[in-house]
Design an enzyme around this catalytic site. Structure first.
Site, mmCIF file in Angstrom:
data_model
loop_
_atom_site.group_PDB
_atom_site.id
_atom_site.type_symbol
_atom_site.label_atom_id
_atom_site.label_comp_id
_atom_site.label_asym_id
_atom_site.label_seq_id
_atom_site.Cartn_x
_atom_site.Cartn_y
_atom_site.Cartn_z
ATOM 1 N N THR B 150 -54.390 23.505 13.481
ATOM 2 C CA THR B 150 -53.746 23.451 14.790
ATOM 3 C C THR B 150 -53.002 22.123 14.989
ATOM 4 O O THR B 150 -53.540 21.064 14.693
ATOM 5 C CB THR B 150 -54.835 23.587 15.882
ATOM 6 O OG1 THR B 150 -55.567 24.784 15.628
ATOM 7 C CG2 THR B 150 -54.215 23.632 17.265
ATOM 8 N N GLU B 151 -51.784 22.224 15.501
ATOM 9 C CA GLU B 151 -50.946 21.055 15.793
ATOM 10 C C GLU B 151 -50.677 20.211 14.544
ATOM 11 O O GLU B 151 -50.379 19.028 14.633
ATOM 12 C CB GLU B 151 -51.567 20.165 16.884
ATOM 13 C CG GLU B 151 -51.989 20.899 18.157
ATOM 14 C CD GLU B 151 -50.825 21.461 18.961
ATOM 15 O OE1 GLU B 151 -49.664 21.291 18.521
ATOM 16 O OE2 GLU B 151 -51.082 22.075 20.010
ATOM 17 N N LEU B 152 -50.823 20.837 13.381
ATOM 18 C CA LEU B 152 -50.690 20.138 12.107
ATOM 19 C C LEU B 152 -51.660 18.950 12.004
ATOM 20 O O LEU B 152 -51.371 17.931 11.373
ATOM 21 C CB LEU B 152 -49.240 19.672 11.884
ATOM 22 C CG LEU B 152 -48.483 20.373 10.748
ATOM 23 C CD1 LEU B 152 -48.549 21.883 10.849
ATOM 24 C CD2 LEU B 152 -47.033 19.931 10.669
#
Lengths: 399, 402
Positions: B150-152
């Site tokens: 998630t969100e890198l």
């Protein structure tokens, strides 16, 4: 005897204690041989029949519309249909001019003015008629602003209190503040405590609006409540710090904060920073049932004010079945014996006392039972006797 | 030597929490069901985004796939958006399925609920990754080979986990302090791993499209496909250009009026004019290139804000305490076996809820405000906490000590 009463708000159009105090005082005074003409700066229906309410309108204005609370701007609808928004200071000036116009057409014996917003108008009335003026101080600028406050407001208070024939302070606390900050001789200041009319309290109904808190209480949680404006004089950051200690000792404690104000976001953030975000609930401003139910759901009502000229909320809490903790820096602490009292800065002691109540239902119940006996004896009758006497004294002097 | 554009688009919609007060707690459990006309209505937002972005963009992508046999791309689609598409825009879901049916669109693995569970509960994290895998298999008939958190969000531990879990690749931000003198335009190997490969976002080129494309004050405005392809062609050493961005760049963040669809339509044609140029999915670029170096990232990096860390989600006390409180309920929630309760708890884990509480730059009315349905971060926090209290109430009703 005819009294020109200068006020800023009356229920149900009030933003706080000022309107309620004026209402109850006038209601009690109206039972005496007195004619009251109450001037407010806006037009609204109050459903009040015990006195005459007049809307002070400056010339050329067809309507004044309040936006909500006392310190907001007002919308003036001018006779040509255009509108104008005025800040609080400009409104007070308009009110003054409107009252000056009004006194030319009105007969009265004495002027009784409530708080700084009406003080210039009171001075104008005295100038025009030479009548005695009594200034009723529900709060001074330092109470509201926390610090010296607005110098213009301070100056109005200073000038008016020196020119007044008599000053009524709502507590000994306020009397001392007036003496200290405005150098008014103590002999010129009369303390007439605010009170409460137990019979006027709107009764609770069977269902409390705070279903979640009811459920938690059934699981052994206890609830601390504060109701009021979220502003610096109310001392709420200290309560949050105290609650951190309380929750560390009694994790099943919740704090319900009912109100809005400029500290709202600051308090939200502080609760999270103190690690008690799960235990602190914010409802925003509430009135009516949700406001009453907040008192009723509480195991303890806390008023942590830094400076509270009187402070009606603890008495309302007692009326709705809840014991209270107040600060010594409040007027109500002078008239209420059966409550817990701390200094606003003494966070440790505040935590100690809150923890004692939330961990001991017997203490909670005894504290309330005794407070309730005091509460039931309270009324505005005594205050109205004292104020009627003040009127008479000054009319004798004036004649 | 061939050079590939690795286009990867991230598709996500959270279940936003409605205006949910303490008077709702213990009474209504419908945290995510705002009235249709409200700011927080998930149905209304989903339908708007489908119409403005998903449907027109997918139509163009499908056209490009049909017209250019070498055109390929990768997508990550969260479980929460897939569910919402099933409910409220089956035609948009079908258009994603049609893309995948070409065989040249690869789906990337992630958590079903777009959560930060990796940092709070490894068991919960693995459950959500598995849920997502099964949803992708069901809807798209493929099994993801490359993982993005998630969100890198990325650090050595995430790479180590993904390596052990059998993924061939993992995505991260190509942040300068990490890369140092290195270029993001190659395949790397995460340190402490042997098999997995690391693809790092070229944020300069990606943001030229995602953020700057419609900015008329940008010195490169207007950005045309041939200009952009020219920049890539000029890089003599690169093997892969990792263009990673939100899918909603097309039609939502950059409106149709900006010319973004025209840019997308012309990019493959311009790029493929050179026979050494191609497109690859994330798996293909890993299969076709040896790692040029290993990269050591002990701290957590993300693709957000100038800080590129977790501070957009966990930077203030409202955020860090509320997410901690939520994960503290894990054991009790899971133990109930109540699917509706567990699912609501998982929906509350979606990182967007914490992003809405971000107070960084709040006063500047910046990008955070653009993405939030709430007027203030404080309102977001209050709604979230009241929903949290209701979760606690529901637990208590099942006899759990709260």
């Amino acid at each position: 005897m005819k009294v020109l009463m200068l006020g800023w708000e009356l229920p149900p159009h009030n933003s706080g204690g000022l309107g309620i105090a004026c209402y109850q005082l006038c209601k009690a005074l109206s039972k005496k041989d007195l004619d009251i003409e109450f001037v407010v700066p806006y037009r609204a229906d109050h459903g009040i029949d015990f006195m005459n309410i007049t809307a002070a309108h400056p010339q050329g204005v067809s309507e004044v519309i309040r936006s909500g609370i006392a310190y907001d701007s007002y919308r003036y609808v001018l006779e040509d249909g255009t509108e104008e928004h005025l800040d609080i200071y400009a409104q007070a000036q308009l009110y003054e001019h409107a009252v000056a116009k009004l006194v030319e057409e009105t007969e009265f014996d004495i002027v009784h003015a409530h708080d700084w917003l009406t003080f210039r108008a009171a001075l104008r009335a005295k100038e025009a008629k030479g009548c005695p003026i009594i200034l009723h101080v529900h709060s001074v600028e330092s109470d509201r602003a926390g610090g010296r406050g607005n110098p213009l407001v301070h100056e109005i208070e200073d000038l008016a209190m020196h020119a007044a024939d008599r000053i009524i302070a709502v507590s000994e606390h306020t009397k001392q503040v007036i003496h200290r900050e405005y150098h008014i001789p103590l002999s010129k200041i009369e303390v007439v405590h605010n009170s409460i009319e137990p019979g006027d309290l709107v009764p609770l109904d069977a269902n409390n609006s705070y279903r979640y808190l009811e459920a938690m209480k059934a699981l052994g949680y206890r609830v601390v409540v504060n109701i009021g404006r979220l502003t610096v004089q109310k001392g709420l950051p200290n309560l949050l710090h105290a609650m951190k200690d309380v929750i560390a000792r009694q994790p099943k404690t919740m704090l319900l904060i009912v109100g809005s104000g400029e500290q709202y976001y600051e308090l939200l953030t502080l609760a999270a920073e103190l690690g008690i975000g799960q235990n602190v609930l914010f409802t925003d401003f509430q009135r009516g049932k949700r406001w009453r139910d907040a008192y009723a759901i509480a195991d303890l009502f806390v008023m942590p004010s830094v400076s509270e000229p009187f402070g009606l909320t603890p008495l309302e809490a007692i009326g709705y079945g809840t014991p209270t903790l107040v600060t010594h820096q409040s007027g109500v602490s002078e008239v209420l014996t059966n409550c817990l009292k701390v200094d606003f800065w003494d966070i440790k002691e505040m935590a100690n006392q809150i923890a004692a109540v939330v961990s001991n239902d017997a203490l909670r119940d005894v504290l309330h039972a005794n407070a309730h006996q005091e509460y039931q004896r309270m009324s505005w009758t005594n205050a109205s006797h004292r104020i009627e006497q003040l009127y008479k004294d000054h009319l004798v002097v004036a004649s | 030597m061939s050079k590939a554009i690795v286009l990867y688009l991230h598709v996500h919609q959270p279940y936003r929490i409605r205006h949910y007060t303490i008077f709702d707690s213990a009474v209504n459990h419908d945290y995510f069901d705002a009235a249709y006309e409200d700011q927080e209505s998930n149905e209304r937002i989903l339908k708007k985004v489908a119409e403005k972005s998903y449907l027109p963009t997918n139509a163009r992508l499908l056209q490009l796939l049909n017209d250019n046999p070498q055109f390929k791309l990768s997508l990550s689609i969260t479980g929460t958006v897939l569910e919402q598409l099933e409910k409220w825009s089956p035609e948009a879901l079908r258009s994603f399925q049609e893309l995948c049916a070409t065989g040249r669109v690869e789906i990337v693995a992630e958590t079903y609920h777009h959560s930060l569970a990796f940092f709070y509960s490894r068991a919960e994290f693995e459950m959500q990754v598995d849920m997502h895998k099964r949803k992708v298999q069901e809807l798209f008939g493929q099994t993801p080979q490359v993982f993005r958190n998630t969100e890198l969000c990325y650090n050595n531990d995430v790479a180590y986990w993904a390596d052990k879990a059998g993924y061939k690749g993992i995505l991260a931000e190509g942040w300068d302090p990490i890369l140092g003198w290195r270029s993001p335009n190659h395949v790397y190997r995460p340190t402490y791993t042997n098999n997995i490969r690391l693809l790092m976002k070229n944020y300069k080129l990606s943001d030229d499209i995602a953020f700057r494309f419609g900015d008329q004050n940008w010195s490169e405005w207007p950005l045309t496909a041939d200009k952009f392809a020219g920049w890539l062609a000029d890089d003599q050493t690169a093997t892969n250009f990792n263009l990673f961005m939100d899918y909603e760049t097309f039609g939502e963040h950059q409106w149709e009026e900006s010319g973004i669809f025209g840019f997308l339509a012309h990019l493959p044609g311009e790029w493929l004019k050179n026979e050494h140029h191609t497109f690859m999915t994330v798996s293909e670029v890993i299969d076709n290139n040896e790692p040029v170096d290993s990269v050591d990232i002990p701290q957590t990096i993300t693709w957000a804000d100038t800080e590129r860390d977790l501070s957009a989600w966990l930077g203030n006390a409202m955020q860090s305490s509320s997410i901690q409180a939520l994960y503290d309920l894990q054991a009790d929630i899971i133990q109930t076996g109540d699917f509706a309760l567990i699912e609501d708890w998982r929906r509350l884990q979606t990182s967007d809820h914490f992003y809405y509480m971000c107070t960084k730059y709040f006063n500047d009315g910046d990008i955070h405000a653009y993405f939030s349905p709430y007027k203030t971060p404080y309102e977001a926090y209050i709604n979230f906490m009241n929903a949290f209290h209701d979760l606690k109430f529901r637990l208590s009703e099942k006899g759990v000590a709260v």
